[in-house]
Design a protein around this motif. Structure first.
Motif, short mmCIF file in Angstrom:
data_model
loop_
_atom_site.label_atom_id
_atom_site.label_comp_id
_atom_site.label_asym_id
_atom_site.label_seq_id
_atom_site.Cartn_x
_atom_site.Cartn_y
_atom_site.Cartn_z
N PRO A 142 0.72 -1.25 -0.13
CA PRO A 142 -0.06 -0.16 -0.07
C PRO A 142 1.04 1.24 0.03
O PRO A 142 2.00 1.33 0.55
CB PRO A 142 -0.64 -0.15 1.22
CG PRO A 142 -0.77 -1.59 1.58
CD PRO A 142 0.63 -1.98 1.24
N LEU A 143 0.46 2.21 -0.66
CA LEU A 143 0.88 3.53 -0.57
C LEU A 143 0.38 4.74 -0.04
O LEU A 143 -0.98 4.60 -0.21
CB LEU A 143 1.29 4.04 -2.11
CG LEU A 143 2.46 3.55 -2.63
CD1 LEU A 143 2.54 3.92 -4.39
CD2 LEU A 143 3.78 3.85 -2.17
N LYS A 144 0.84 5.41 0.72
CA LYS A 144 0.20 6.40 1.63
C LYS A 144 0.27 7.82 0.55
O LYS A 144 1.38 8.06 0.07
CB LYS A 144 0.70 6.77 2.98
CG LYS A 144 0.14 7.77 3.69
CD LYS A 144 0.86 8.19 4.94
CE LYS A 144 0.23 9.40 5.71
NZ LYS A 144 -1.38 9.33 5.90
N ILE A 145 -0.92 8.41 0.45
CA ILE A 145 -1.01 9.69 -0.32
C ILE A 145 -0.81 10.83 0.45
O ILE A 145 -1.49 10.81 1.71
CB ILE A 145 -2.37 9.58 -1.03
CG1 ILE A 145 -2.60 8.27 -1.86
CG2 ILE A 145 -2.24 10.66 -1.93
CD1 ILE A 145 -1.66 7.89 -3.09
N ALA A 146 -0.05 11.47 0.04
CA ALA A 146 0.45 12.84 0.84
C ALA A 146 0.70 13.78 0.20
O ALA A 146 1.14 13.69 -1.14
CB ALA A 146 1.49 12.63 1.81
N ALA A 147 0.62 15.03 0.31
CA ALA A 147 0.85 16.48 -0.48
C ALA A 147 2.18 16.72 -0.41
O ALA A 147 2.79 16.49 0.91
CB ALA A 147 -0.01 17.63 0.17
N GLY A 148 3.00 17.23 -1.31
CA GLY A 148 4.33 17.52 -1.19
C GLY A 148 4.62 18.68 -2.27
O GLY A 148 3.72 18.92 -3.23
N ASP A 149 6.03 19.22 -1.98
CA ASP A 149 6.33 20.45 -3.25
C ASP A 149 6.59 19.56 -4.48
O ASP A 149 6.73 20.16 -5.28
CB ASP A 149 7.50 21.18 -2.55
CG ASP A 149 7.09 21.57 -1.33
OD1 ASP A 149 5.93 22.23 -1.01
OD2 ASP A 149 7.90 22.11 -0.45
#
Length: 717
Positions: A142-149
């Motif tokens: 599984p991949l965790k979805i997160a906001a990034g630059d």
């Protein structure tokens, strides 16, 4: 403000002084914000004064910053966008604290510059959950979805832009998000990072900058070919995105397509992409809207930390398999040993050809030459190891010793009652939103909820309840047995055993009116199979101490006996809490657990705890109910009063509105909430929270056990 006449600067300053008083001084006054706001109309002034007062209830300094910068914001944006700006800042305050929120208020010009994209685009926070479930369904880790630059993956999380607005259509922007996630998932599944080949090249060949970008473009061609073979529909969507957003990409270099054609061969791997990158050195790669970037350093750090953890987890799993085989724990005579080298000769990972896997092989564990089937959690660790290494490294194939067992237990056996107080108080917890009725907005991830075990108690309470209500239990069981075998009458049927008088009267009226007469004039008896899942949410707040708690336990025992007879799936969870950081649920009986002596002992162990913060537990239990495949799903609350907490803000209207919002979310998910309370004042607030027909007030707590089963029968009949 209802008045159409704008306020003067003096009147505005007077009203601002009321809510900004804690942060004002002789040097800092509300005069300047009031003067700036005086040039706007009554609607804009009322907007600022209202929201300033709302924010001041949380933080007076933030209220001052909003009031000071709101006139500038309204000069740059419409009121709807200004509201988005202030809610964005307050979300930052909830998640990260005061300073990031102040910066958000002060950087209003930057927010306004991006607002058009934000309005037309898709925000990651609105679709991150959907994307995580989607990528989990593909395969692999599984991949965790997160906001990034930047847009890249470190193999455990997928970093994406916080907002995408390249299309005017939000659905198209979501498809672009999905394509980005699929590409990063493909790096894991199809071996971009497998075996350390790319990491070694980055370290020894100086693969950086333009060289790394060229390799990534080539690897994207290989991964697209893999996706096209296994998920042709996904690849068509991704190709359509490239056609729309990278119109010059495919044809910029006429030799590019010929040069990369070999990467579509199923036999090629990451090493072939590296070799081709060396031959094409200096070539300018095609653009790609979903490609993002590669970050070998971030991946290396992630792999190193994960490798040590998964190696130990795998060795512990092997020790358990050896224990199951031998009937005794391995290495009992070596209490300090971290590994048991003598077990290496007994363990083997055997290769088998498997064309469905990206490596073309699968591995089977053998113990003493015989295949063993590891549990699901062990299999997931094994799959992750294969995804990183392409094999089970030989040094992993050794069972853990008692020393590693003890260390693992110490690492994972953290006291759930003590964790909340530390720096990492949100570790291992569930985060849930909470509705702020004054902001008219959810506080994102505001409540920290943790499940705690219910200590089992003596079964004396269970046996005493059976003896006390012996006659009632027999009556309830007979009633529920009839309900289980009850035949129902289906009306207005085209065929049946009897005439439906109501349908016949309607048909006669239609005939006299010159309308076509229906042929559905009969009734038919049929047995309707019950397909119900019910979750009982039991108030374990401190106010239930004494005979209320006794009545709850007795009610649950009577009801559980009846439901066991009826065969309906049911679960029982207690709830309590102490501020937003200590929302608590207590699994008394889970859906998958049998109703046995252990469950009965936990019912007897239900005891009063803290306060009644209801919103987060309702959202948590709604999530559990959503996972049940049932035609009818009920969430029934047993409580002695309205929402309450040590946190004074939650008392009164705030707690009622948050609970109401959580119940609305449950109904939206197809769950029917119902409340049974002994609070005689419940009629004042329950219709607002549950609706006029979805609650029952039992004034005499002594009658609670007598009424609960009857209410359940009526709800499910």
């Amino acid at each position: 403000m209802k008045s159409a006449t704008p306020l003067t600067a003096a009147e505005l300053e007077d009203r601002m002084d009321r809510y900004l008083d804690p942060v004002l001084s002789s040097r800092r006054t509300a005069a300047r914000p009031a003067a700036d706001l005086a040039g706007f109309g009554a609607a804009e002034q009322g907007f600022v004064l209202h929201w300033g007062a709302v924010i001041a209830k949380d933080n007076a300094e933030l209220a001052y910053q909003f009031t000071a910068f709101a006139p500038r914001a309204m000069g740059l944006m419409n009121l709807e966008s200004v509201q988005s700006w202030l809610l964005y800042a307050m979300d930052l305050y909830d998640k990260k604290g005061q300073l990031p929120a102040i910066r958000a208020f002060q950087e209003v010009a930057a927010f306004a510059a991006n607002q058009q994209e934000k309005l037309a685009g898709r925000a990651l926070e609105d679709c991150a959950g959907v994307l995580e479930r989607f990528v989990c369904g593909l395969n692999g880790r599984p991949l965790k979805i997160a906001a990034g630059d930047r847009h890249f993956t470190d193999t455990e999380q997928c970093l994406l832009p916080p907002v995408i607005g390249r299309f005017a259509d939000p659905a198209a922007n979501f498809r672009l998000y999905k394509a980005m996630v699929v590409h990063q998932w493909a790096q894991n599944w199809y071996g971009t990072w497998r075996g350390g080949v790319l990491l070694e090249a980055a370290a020894t060949r100086g693969l950086t900058g333009a060289g790394l970008e060229l390799f990534h473009a080539l690897e994207q061609v290989r991964l697209d070919a893999c996706i096209a073979r296994d998920f042709p529909g996904l690849q068509r969507d991704m190709a359509a995105l490239r056609h729309a957003l990278d119109p010059g990409g495919e044809g910029r270099d006429p030799d590019w397509a010929a040069a990369v054609a070999g990467l579509a061969d199923p036999a090629v791997g990451v090493a072939d992409s590296l070799n081709l990158a060396a031959r094409l050195h200096g070539r300018r790669p095609d653009t790609c809207c979903y490609r993002g970037a590669l970050d070998p350093d971030a991946v290396r750090a992630c792999l190193e930390s994960r490798a040590a953890l998964e190696r130990d987890l795998f060795r512990i799993a092997l020790a358990r398999l050896v224990e199951d085989q031998d009937g005794r724990p391995p290495g009992a005579e070596q209490p300090e040993a971290l590994t048991l080298p003598e077990t290496a000769a007994r363990l083997e990972a055997q290769r088998h050809a498997d064309p469905d896997r990206p490596t073309g092989v699968r591995f089977e564990l053998l113990l003493d030459g015989k295949p063993v089937a590891p549990p699901d959690d062990v299999r997931s660790v094994m799959e992750s190891i294969l995804q990183d290494h392409g094999e089970i490294p030989p040094e992993y194939l050794v069972a853990a010793g008692p020393g590693l067992y003890r260390r693992a237990a110490a690492d994972t056996g953290r006291d759930p009652d003590a964790v909340w107080a530390g720096t990492y108080h949100e570790e291992g917890a569930f985060l849930y939103d909470e509705w702020d009725h004054e902001r008219r907005h959810h506080r994102k991830g505001w409540c920290v909820l943790r499940e705690h075990a219910v200590p089992p108690a003596s079964l004396d309470c269970y046996h005493q309840t059976l003896a006390k209500y012996r006659g009632l239990i027999k009556s309830i069981r007979r009633t529920f047995e009839v309900l289980r075998g009850e035949e129902r009458i289906a009306r207005r049927q085209p065929h049946g055993e009897d005439v439906d008088i109501d349908a016949l009267v309607d048909a006669y009226a239609d005939c006299r009116a010159g309308l076509e007469q229906t042929d559905r004039l009969f009734t038919r008896r049929h047995r309707d199979e019950r397909n119900i899942a019910v979750l009982f949410m039991v108030d374990m707040s401190g106010s239930t101490k004494g005979w209320i708690n006794d009545a709850e336990r007795e009610s649950l025992i009577l009801l559980a006996e009846a439901l066991h007879t009826l065969g309906d799936r049911f679960a029982i969870y207690g709830f309590s809490g102490w501020t937003r950081k200590r929302c608590e649920c207590y699994p008394v009986k889970r859906f998958a657990e049998p109703y046995d002596d252990s469950a009965k002992a936990r019912i007897c162990g239900i005891a009063p705890r803290d306060y009644t913060r209801m919103g987060a537990p309702i959202r948590h239990l709604t999530k559990l109910l959503r996972e049940q495949d049932a035609r009818t799903r009920l969430l029934i609350t047993l409580s002695d009063g309205k929402p309450d907490d040590y946190d004074h803000q939650y008392r009164g209207v705030y707690g009622i509105e948050d609970t109401r919002a959580a119940l609305f979310e449950a109904r939206r998910d197809g769950i029917h909430p119902f409340c049974i309370t002994i609070d005689e004042q419940g009629a004042d607030y329950l219709p607002h929270m549950y609706g006029p027909a979805n609650y029952a007030v039992i004034a005499d707590v002594g009658k609670l056990p007598l009424k609960v089963s009857d209410i359940y029968r009526k709800l499910t009949s």
